[in-house]
Every structure is written in structure tokens, then in C-alpha cells.
Design a protein around this motif. Structure first.
Motif, PDB file in Angstrom:
ATOM      1  N   ALA A  94       0.728  -1.060   0.070  1.00 19.57           N
ATOM      2  CA  ALA A  94      -0.080   0.038  -0.025  1.00 19.57           C
ATOM      3  C   ALA A  94       0.991   1.226   0.140  1.00 19.57           C
ATOM      4  O   ALA A  94       0.451   2.023  -0.656  1.00 19.57           O
ATOM      5  CB  ALA A  94      -0.936   0.076   1.185  1.00 19.57           C
ATOM      6  N   LEU A  95       1.951   1.266   0.742  1.00 21.48           N
ATOM      7  CA  LEU A  95       2.934   2.453   0.829  1.00 21.48           C
ATOM      8  C   LEU A  95       3.544   2.797  -0.534  1.00 21.48           C
ATOM      9  O   LEU A  95       3.849   3.576  -1.016  1.00 21.48           O
ATOM     10  CB  LEU A  95       3.915   2.378   1.831  1.00 21.48           C
ATOM     11  N   VAL A  96       3.813   1.587  -1.195  1.00 24.36           N
ATOM     12  CA  VAL A  96       4.471   1.712  -2.592  1.00 24.36           C
ATOM     13  C   VAL A  96       3.512   2.411  -3.340  1.00 24.36           C
ATOM     14  O   VAL A  96       3.730   3.296  -4.375  1.00 24.36           O
ATOM     15  CB  VAL A  96       4.671   0.392  -3.202  1.00 24.36           C
ATOM     16  N   HIS A  97       2.037   2.311  -3.398  1.00 30.79           N
ATOM     17  CA  HIS A  97       1.173   2.809  -4.147  1.00 30.79           C
ATOM     18  C   HIS A  97       0.960   4.304  -3.782  1.00 30.79           C
ATOM     19  O   HIS A  97       0.510   5.220  -4.800  1.00 30.79           O
ATOM     20  CB  HIS A  97      -0.183   2.375  -3.800  1.00 30.79           C
ATOM     21  N   GLY A  98       1.508   4.631  -2.659  1.00 29.01           N
ATOM     22  CA  GLY A  98       1.467   6.014  -2.237  1.00 29.01           C
ATOM     23  C   GLY A  98       2.855   6.894  -2.368  1.00 29.01           C
ATOM     24  O   GLY A  98       3.085   7.738  -1.906  1.00 29.01           O
TER      25      GLY A  98
END
Length: 277
Positions: A94-98
């Protein structure tokens, strides 16, 4: 997704010594499915599911990216998979997405593992409060100005308020919120603001001033059906204007997790949404 969430959060309530949530109504289940589909459609790169070949679904994460502001809508791991790196792997995806976002928001629970995880990810934990209980309308002063029923026509106004308070417009999230919530809007010479309400629960509120935020919250609480408990969640210390309105309405104040922020100060005046942040 609902099975994973129920198992994960049920175990979390037990750990914290809280009573488990009651069974969800058909309307609540339908709304949850609609929100999940919406997030998966708008942010496929931020929504992930981990399955065990024998045990089935083990965890899930839902996250959003809105104009430079990243938000974590859900991170849930079933009890049998906890402590095995499942949550860490999901949060990493999820952090990669942001990764291109300057700001981040998470509405975290009081679960100690969740708090530790979010802090390690670089988020500042702002203790939050919750207002609950039946509304005593006699303690509330009438709103000090006009409050209107909102519609999709107010999308631009709300996006502008989002950018001002949280650094990024909710965009299509407003269309999803309007499917399940009543919308209150203020727009006059003093400024503007909006507030979503479903049943007795305030879901999201943003305004250009504390005065208008208090007006919106007052109008929302006064509209809560008789016999329905009101609930206003995710209030940091900066939202003391909301506490004053809640106290006047006879609501109880309890501790309720954290609003976790990265790259930003607590939005003001603002009450985040658990799903749309």
C-alpha cells in the motif's frame, strides 16, 4: 473482505477488552461492499489480498491516492496469520502505491501492534477521541446560520475544501459518499463547509472555519433520528470545537485510537472519514 475484517477486528476488540461489534445489517453490508468495489476500481494498485493455499484469505489492505495525499482505508489480518509478516507485507504494498505522495493519513485503532506498525512507517500518532450517545437537543443552540441539503452539484465546493484542509481533493469519493450518506452544506459570505451523516454517525466534515464547522456538526446532530445514538469519531485535540458541540448535546467522550499523519499537521477544522480519510 468482510470475512477478513470481521475476524481481524473481532479479535482486536477482545485484545483491548472491548465488546465485539454487533452483527452488521443488510444495509451496512451492502454499503461496505460498495465502498470496497469503489476503492478497488479507483486504486487497483493500492488494494491487495493475501490468501493462504490451504487456510484461505489471510489479510487485505485498501489504500487511496488523491492529489498527493495517500490514505490507508483498511489493513486487516485474520488472527491465525497475525505475527507472520502478513500485515507488514500488505502495508508495504500500500505504501508503494503512495510513494509519490507528500502527505499520508491513517485512522488507526487502539490496537498496540497497529500503533507500533504505523509509527515505524514514519507516521506521527495523534491520540483521538470519540463522541457517542443519544442527542439532547435541548442543550444545543440552533445553528447560527443557514445549512442546506447538499447534492452532487456541490462537488467542486467540497473538492476545494478538501485541498484546503487535507491537501488533496476526495474527487470521486464524494460520489460514493453521496450514495450512502446525507450531505449538509454551508456556503455563504462567512465561508463554506460540508458534513456527511449516515444514521447517527458523522462520516466526514470539512470547513473554512471552526464556527462553520460547529454549525454543520450542530445541524447534523439535531437531524439524528430520535432513538438513534449519535457517533462522532476520530477527533484529535485540534478539533475541540467538535468536543464543545458534543458536550452541549450530552454525548460521552472516550479515547478512540489515533489519527496518524505523515508530511502534514492535523487538518483543521476537519473530521476524517475512516474509509476515505
Amino acid at each position: 473482505m468482510r470475512v477478513i475484517s470481521s475476524a481481524a477486528f473481532g479479535a482486536s476488540h477482545i485484545l483491548k477488552g472491548e465488546a465485539p461489534d454487533g452483527p452488521a445489517t443488510a444495509e451496512e453490508i451492502a454499503a461496505r461492499h460498495s465502498v470496497t468495489r469503489h476503492l478497488a476500481r479507483t486504486d487497483p494498485g493500492g488494494c491487495w489480498l493475501i490468501e493462504d493455499e490451504t487456510a484461505g484469505p489471510a489479510g487485505a489492505v485498501l489504500s487511496t491516492r488523491r492529489e498527493g495525499t495517500w490514505g490507508l482505508s483498511l489493513l486487516a489480518v485474520v488472527p491465525g496469520a497475525q505475527g507472520k509478516g502478513v500485515g507488514k507485507a500488505l502495508l508495504a504494498r500500500a505504501l508503494v502505491h503512495g510513494r509519490a505522495c507528500l502527505r499520508g493519513i491513517i485512522c488507526g485503532s487502539r490496537h498496540p501492534v497497529a500503533a507500533r506498525t504505523y509509527r515505524r512507517a514514519g507516521f506521527t500518532l495523534h491520540p483521538a477521541m470519540r463522541l457517542t450517545g443519544p442527542v439532547d437537543a435541548s442543550g444545543l443552540k440552533p445553528p447560527d446560520g443557514a445549512v442546506h441539503e447538499g447534492t452532487v452539484r456541490h462537488r467542486d465546493l467540497m473538492d476545494s475544501l478538501d485541498r484546503r484542509t487535507r491537501g488533496g481533493a476526495h474527487g470521486a469519493d464524494h460520489e460514493e459518499l453521496l450514495r450512502h450518506h446525507r450531505l449538509f452544506v454551508v456556503d455563504d459570505l462567512a465561508g463554506s463547509g460540508y458534513c456527511y451523516l449516515r444514521g447517527g454517525s458523522v462520516e466526514l466534515l470539512a470547513a473554512t472555519s471552526r464556527r462553520l464547522a460547529a454549525r454543520l456538526l450542530t445541524a447534523a446532530l439535531l437531524s439524528v433520528p430520535e432513538g438513534t445514538a449519535a457517533r462522532v469519531d476520530r477527533l484529535t485535540a485540534e478539533q475541540d470545537w467538535a468536543l464543545d458541540v458534543g458536550i452541549a448535546a450530552g454525548l460521552e467522550i472516550t479515547n478512540a485510537g489515533y489519527v496518524c499523519l505523515r508530511g502534514m499537521r492535523p487538518p483543521m477544522p476537519y473530521i476524517p472519514s475512516e474509509d476515505f480519510l
